[in-house]
Design a protein around this motif. Structure first.
Motif, PDB file in Angstrom:
ATOM      1  N   ASN A   1       2.970   5.817  -2.971  1.00 16.72           N
ATOM      2  CA  ASN A   1       4.074   6.588  -3.543  1.00 16.72           C
ATOM      3  C   ASN A   1       3.937   6.712  -5.057  1.00 16.72           C
ATOM      4  O   ASN A   1       4.172   7.784  -5.632  1.00 16.72           O
ATOM      5  CB  ASN A   1       5.426   5.954  -3.190  1.00 16.72           C
ATOM      6  N   LYS A   2       3.549   5.601  -5.684  1.00 15.71           N
ATOM      7  CA  LYS A   2       3.359   5.616  -7.146  1.00 15.71           C
ATOM      8  C   LYS A   2       2.255   6.608  -7.522  1.00 15.71           C
ATOM      9  O   LYS A   2       2.403   7.412  -8.449  1.00 15.71           O
ATOM     10  CB  LYS A   2       3.009   4.211  -7.623  1.00 15.71           C
TER      11      LYS A   2
ATOM     12  N   GLU B   1       2.441  10.038  -9.779  1.00 10.68           N
ATOM     13  CA  GLU B   1       1.562  10.295 -10.925  1.00 10.68           C
ATOM     14  C   GLU B   1       0.812  11.612 -10.755  1.00 10.68           C
ATOM     15  O   GLU B   1       0.678  12.394 -11.697  1.00 10.68           O
ATOM     16  CB  GLU B   1       0.565   9.144 -11.106  1.00 10.68           C
ATOM     17  N   LEU B   2       0.315  11.860  -9.544  1.00  7.45           N
ATOM     18  CA  LEU B   2      -0.402  13.105  -9.263  1.00  7.45           C
ATOM     19  C   LEU B   2       0.519  14.299  -9.464  1.00  7.45           C
ATOM     20  O   LEU B   2       0.130  15.301 -10.078  1.00  7.45           O
ATOM     21  CB  LEU B   2      -0.949  13.083  -7.834  1.00  7.45           C
ATOM     22  N   SER B   3       1.731  14.193  -8.982  1.00  6.90           N
ATOM     23  CA  SER B   3       2.703  15.281  -9.139  1.00  6.90           C
ATOM     24  C   SER B   3       2.985  15.526 -10.620  1.00  6.90           C
ATOM     25  O   SER B   3       3.040  16.679 -11.075  1.00  6.90           O
ATOM     26  CB  SER B   3       3.994  14.921  -8.398  1.00  6.90           C
ATOM     27  N   ALA B   4       3.148  14.450 -11.395  1.00  4.61           N
ATOM     28  CA  ALA B   4       3.395  14.579 -12.835  1.00  4.61           C
ATOM     29  C   ALA B   4       2.200  15.226 -13.535  1.00  4.61           C
ATOM     30  O   ALA B   4       2.374  16.079 -14.412  1.00  4.61           O
ATOM     31  CB  ALA B   4       3.694  13.210 -13.439  1.00  4.61           C
ATOM     32  N   MET B   5       0.985  14.831 -13.135  1.00  3.30           N
ATOM     33  CA  MET B   5      -0.216  15.413 -13.745  1.00  3.30           C
ATOM     34  C   MET B   5      -0.337  16.898 -13.417  1.00  3.30           C
ATOM     35  O   MET B   5      -0.687  17.709 -14.272  1.00  3.30           O
ATOM     36  CB  MET B   5      -1.474  14.670 -13.284  1.00  3.30           C
ATOM     37  N   LYS B   6      -0.048  17.255 -12.156  1.00  2.00           N
ATOM     38  CA  LYS B   6      -0.097  18.664 -11.769  1.00  2.00           C
ATOM     39  C   LYS B   6       0.898  19.470 -12.603  1.00  2.00           C
ATOM     40  O   LYS B   6       0.582  20.558 -13.099  1.00  2.00           O
ATOM     41  CB  LYS B   6       0.217  18.831 -10.283  1.00  2.00           C
ATOM     42  N   GLU B   7       2.090  18.935 -12.764  1.00  3.67           N
ATOM     43  CA  GLU B   7       3.123  19.615 -13.557  1.00  3.67           C
ATOM     44  C   GLU B   7       2.677  19.751 -15.012  1.00  3.67           C
ATOM     45  O   GLU B   7       2.853  20.802 -15.635  1.00  3.67           O
ATOM     46  CB  GLU B   7       4.419  18.802 -13.470  1.00  3.67           C
TER      47      GLU B   7
ATOM     48  N   LEU C   1       0.826  -1.207   0.000  1.00  2.72           N
ATOM     49  CA  LEU C   1       0.000   0.000   0.000  1.00  2.72           C
ATOM     50  C   LEU C   1       0.865   1.264   0.000  1.00  2.72           C
ATOM     51  O   LEU C   1       0.553   2.243  -0.682  1.00  2.72           O
ATOM     52  CB  LEU C   1      -0.953   0.009   1.193  1.00  2.72           C
ATOM     53  N   LEU C   2       1.962   1.247   0.741  1.00  3.95           N
ATOM     54  CA  LEU C   2       2.878   2.396   0.743  1.00  3.95           C
ATOM     55  C   LEU C   2       3.505   2.589  -0.645  1.00  3.95           C
ATOM     56  O   LEU C   2       3.614   3.726  -1.123  1.00  3.95           O
ATOM     57  CB  LEU C   2       3.977   2.220   1.796  1.00  3.95           C
TER      58      LEU C   2
END
Length: 193
Positions: free
Chosen positions: A53-54, A58-64, A48-49
């Motif tokens: 993290n994955k 992905e969220l960080s990449a999408m925000k960028e 789960l950790l």
């Protein structure tokens, strides 16, 4: 009198004794089973950790990506507005370059001292020059000889007269102009029947 061997315990001590007895009652199979359960939970927790993290990556990449796309769109919008303004300026420039000679001749005509015939001749030449300028800009007069067309003409008066046919244009108050299929100004006309 006999002395009692019973020792009195307080509540906390009593609870500890009961817990110890309970733990002593657990056999080795249950301990192994519980250890397996703990290992399974720890493994599941690690998975789960890792998944968390994955997903955060992905969220960080999408925000960028969204920030980049928003910036690109803003730049596109600004560039398009600037190009649009440039196109309009260029179009006005082309039209005005064709109109300046006409203005020059009208100014010359207003300063001429001569006969009425000479002034009329100068005005006719200026009108011809103006019509040539319109032709260069692909602007043409809307014809009225083919009858009334609501897509090209604006009827401001109507008369009943048997000398004219159905929907005949009797009089033109103001000429209309078009460029291609686009009407720039509707002809203002009087229509019969």
């Amino acid at each position: 009198m006999e002395k009692s061997n019973d020792v009195k315990y307080d509540d906390a001590q009593q609870a500890e004794i009961l817990e110890d007895q309970e733990f002593e009652g657990i056999d080795e199979e249950e301990i192994v089973s519980l250890e397996g359960l703990v290992e399974e939970l720890q493994s599941s927790n690690r998975k789960l950790l890792d998944e968390n993290n994955k997903l955060e990556n992905e969220l960080s990449a999408m925000k960028e990506r969204i920030v980049r796309i928003t910036a690109e769109y803003d730049n596109f919008r600004k560039r398009t507005a600037k190009e649009k303004e440039g196109i309009y300026t260029d179009a006005c420039e082309d039209v005005l370059k064709n109109m300046f000679p006409v203005l020059d001749n009208l100014e010359r005509a207003s300063n001429v001292n001569g006969s009425i015939e000479d002034i009329k001749k100068g005005i006719d030449m200026t009108i011809r020059q103006f019509n040539d300028s319109l032709s260069k800009l692909q602007v043409e007069e809307i014809p009225t000889d083919q009858g009334f067309d609501p897509n090209m003409h604006n009827a401001v008066m109507h008369i009943e007269d048997e000398n004219f046919g159905e929907k005949a244009v009797v009089e033109v108050f103001q000429k209309g102009y078009k460029r291609g299929e686009k009407v720039l100004r509707y002809s203002m006309v009087k229509v019969a029947n």
